[in-house]
Design a protein around this motif. Structure first.
Motif, mmCIF file in Angstrom:
data_model
loop_
_atom_site.group_PDB
_atom_site.id
_atom_site.type_symbol
_atom_site.label_atom_id
_atom_site.label_comp_id
_atom_site.label_asym_id
_atom_site.label_seq_id
_atom_site.Cartn_x
_atom_site.Cartn_y
_atom_site.Cartn_z
ATOM 1 N N LYS A 61 0.811 -1.216 0.000
ATOM 2 C CA LYS A 61 0.000 0.000 0.000
ATOM 3 C C LYS A 61 0.843 1.264 0.000
ATOM 4 C CE LYS A 61 -3.644 0.605 2.552
ATOM 5 N NZ LYS A 61 -4.917 0.740 1.836
ATOM 6 N N SER A 149 -8.146 -1.610 3.015
ATOM 7 C CA SER A 149 -8.678 -1.465 1.665
ATOM 8 C C SER A 149 -7.546 -1.651 0.637
ATOM 9 C CB SER A 149 -9.332 -0.101 1.497
ATOM 10 O OG SER A 149 -8.445 0.911 1.908
ATOM 11 N N ASN A 151 -6.001 -0.441 -1.902
ATOM 12 C CA ASN A 151 -5.604 0.707 -2.733
ATOM 13 C C ASN A 151 -4.289 1.256 -2.204
ATOM 14 O OD1 ASN A 151 -7.745 1.536 -0.540
ATOM 15 N ND2 ASN A 151 -6.332 3.246 -0.735
ATOM 16 N N SER A 157 -10.703 4.190 -2.169
ATOM 17 C CA SER A 157 -10.903 2.758 -1.930
ATOM 18 C C SER A 157 -11.506 2.093 -3.163
ATOM 19 C CB SER A 157 -11.822 2.546 -0.732
ATOM 20 O OG SER A 157 -11.229 3.072 0.420
ATOM 21 N N GLU A 186 -16.422 1.689 3.656
ATOM 22 C CA GLU A 186 -15.830 0.768 4.609
ATOM 23 C C GLU A 186 -16.752 0.509 5.806
ATOM 24 O OE1 GLU A 186 -14.547 3.315 3.237
ATOM 25 O OE2 GLU A 186 -12.576 2.855 2.395
ATOM 26 N N HIS A 235 -7.462 11.697 3.105
ATOM 27 C CA HIS A 235 -7.564 10.302 2.686
ATOM 28 C C HIS A 235 -8.599 10.175 1.584
ATOM 29 C CE1 HIS A 235 -7.090 6.176 2.718
ATOM 30 N NE2 HIS A 235 -8.234 5.867 3.276
ATOM 31 N N ASN A 330 -6.145 7.175 7.194
ATOM 32 C CA ASN A 330 -7.031 6.035 7.326
ATOM 33 C C ASN A 330 -7.110 5.322 5.984
ATOM 34 O OD1 ASN A 330 -8.848 4.264 8.238
ATOM 35 N ND2 ASN A 330 -10.602 5.618 7.940
ATOM 36 N N GLN A 331 -6.301 4.305 5.853
ATOM 37 C CA GLN A 331 -6.162 3.723 4.527
ATOM 38 C C GLN A 331 -6.967 2.464 4.392
ATOM 39 O OE1 GLN A 331 -1.850 3.517 4.427
ATOM 40 N NE2 GLN A 331 -2.045 5.144 5.855
HETATM 41 MG MG MG Z 1 -8.616 2.286 3.478
#
Ligand code: MG
Ligand code: AMP
Length: 331
Positions: A61, A149, A151, A157, A186, A235, A330-331
């Motif tokens: 990521k 996620s 991405n 996402s 999410e 994000h 917040n990935q």
């Molecule tokens: Mg994420």
């Protein structure tokens, strides 16, 4: 299973049948990374009990720091082996699992999940996804699966195989193809402070629905009482700059509308009928589309801040946030 050839290499696409699921699970057991469909977004899955696989998730990521990951398991019974449930947590799990609710609970002694996956915290974020293919895959993997996620860090996402492939091609072993994700945002993340529920991230289960089961839920204000290290500003960011609550379209902007109000100026409408569930499911696809069309500026119309609208507005605020301080996101 088929392979997709592209400029950057070969990406294996595993079909949603018995053979595809088994082959993808075998890759996981070998420590490789597989993106898989869930009802929320595609997850970037790796064996959560394997430190190297977890480290590889962060690397694939391009995550700037070790932000804790959600652990996916196929049943509440298995979740009980890894974390301590309170009666309230148990009630929430009974009501919403399988589904788009992540619970942050204390790790049990001897829990095999890599400390790297929970960034050294003594709690784990855990969920049972509400997607038949994901559940079969998790069962076939036969180990806890860490899955943020699928991405690159800070980006939008993915809700389709195409989104995953365009972001992570060449960085993962393959994708388990489950079509488009039905919910499209999410999971809702809930922690507990002195026994009371705290909303750490709005998501696919609305606050209203949550509260109908748990009673009042405090919304996390970043006061440090329940750490949710991922909830920082920028994000879900498309390449384009994003302007929110736009009631007009400026020259050069693409316009994303919701409902009928500004439909006449819309390039994309998340839901003409004003259905927030439909809008959530299309949100990330719309942002991906804008990037693919090379827009440099996006305006988004007003979206009511109720039900799934909270999760949609949360993601849009982060997409619109200044990009320069995108450290931990917040990935
Ligand atoms: Mg994420
Ligand atoms: P993602 O894996 O990208 O869906 O993001 C997971 C979210 O859950 C992030 O906001 C994390 O900060 C949060 N999270 C994961 N583990 C924990 C934990 N142990 N305590 C609090 N928040 C967590």
């Amino acid at each position: 299973m088929v392979s997709m050839k592209s400029d950057t290499g070969t990406m294996r696409i595993f079909k949603a049948d018995k053979n595809g699921i088994q082959a993808a699970a075998e890759k996981i057991r070998q420590g490789e990374l597989i993106a898989f469909a869930t009802e929320t977004v595609y997850g970037l899955g790796g064996d959560a009990s394997n430190d190297r696989a977890v480290a590889a998730i962060y690397e694939a990521k391009g995550r700037p720091s070790f932000n804790p990951l959600i652990i996916h398991v196929p049943s509440l019974a298995i979740a009980r082996e890894y974390v301590e449930f309170t009666p309230l947590a148990e009630r929430l799990a009974q009501k919403f699992w399988p589904g788009a609710l992540t619970l942050v609970l204390p790790r049990r002694k001897g829990c095999p999940v890599s400390l790297l996956a929970s960034a050294g915290l003594d709690t784990l974020a855990i969920r049972v996804p509400g997607h038949r293919l994901a559940l079969e895959f998790l069962t076939a993997c036969d180990r806890p699966i860490a899955a943020p996620s699928a991405n690159p860090s800070g980006g939008i996402s993915p809700t389709t195989v195409h989104h995953v492939a365009s972001g992570l091609e060449g960085r993962i072993a393959g994708i388990l193809d489950g079509g488009s994700c039905a919910i499209g945002v999410e999971s809702t993340v809930v922690g507990f402070h002195e026994g009371s529920p705290v909303l750490l991230r709005p998501g696919g289960i609305s606050l209203e629905l949550l509260e109908s089961c748990s009673g009042p839920v405090r919304i996390h204000q970043g006061d440090g009482s329940t750490p949710s290290p991922g909830m920082l500003q920028s994000h879900y960011a498309p390449n384009a700059a994003v302007r929110l609550n736009a009631t007009s379209k400026m020259p050069g902007e693409a316009y994303i509308a919701f409902g009928r109000d500004y439909d006449q100026i819309a390039d994309v409408n998340l839901s003409l009928t004003g259905d927030l569930t439909e809008a959530a499911s299309l949100l990330f696809s719309a942002l991906h589309l804008m990037d693919e069309m090379n827009f440099s500026r996006i305006a988004v119309g007003p979206i009511p801040d109720i039900g799934l609208g909270r999760a949609i507005n949360d993601r849009l605020r982060r997409a619109a946030a200044p990009r320069d301080n995108r450290q931990v996101v917040n990935q």
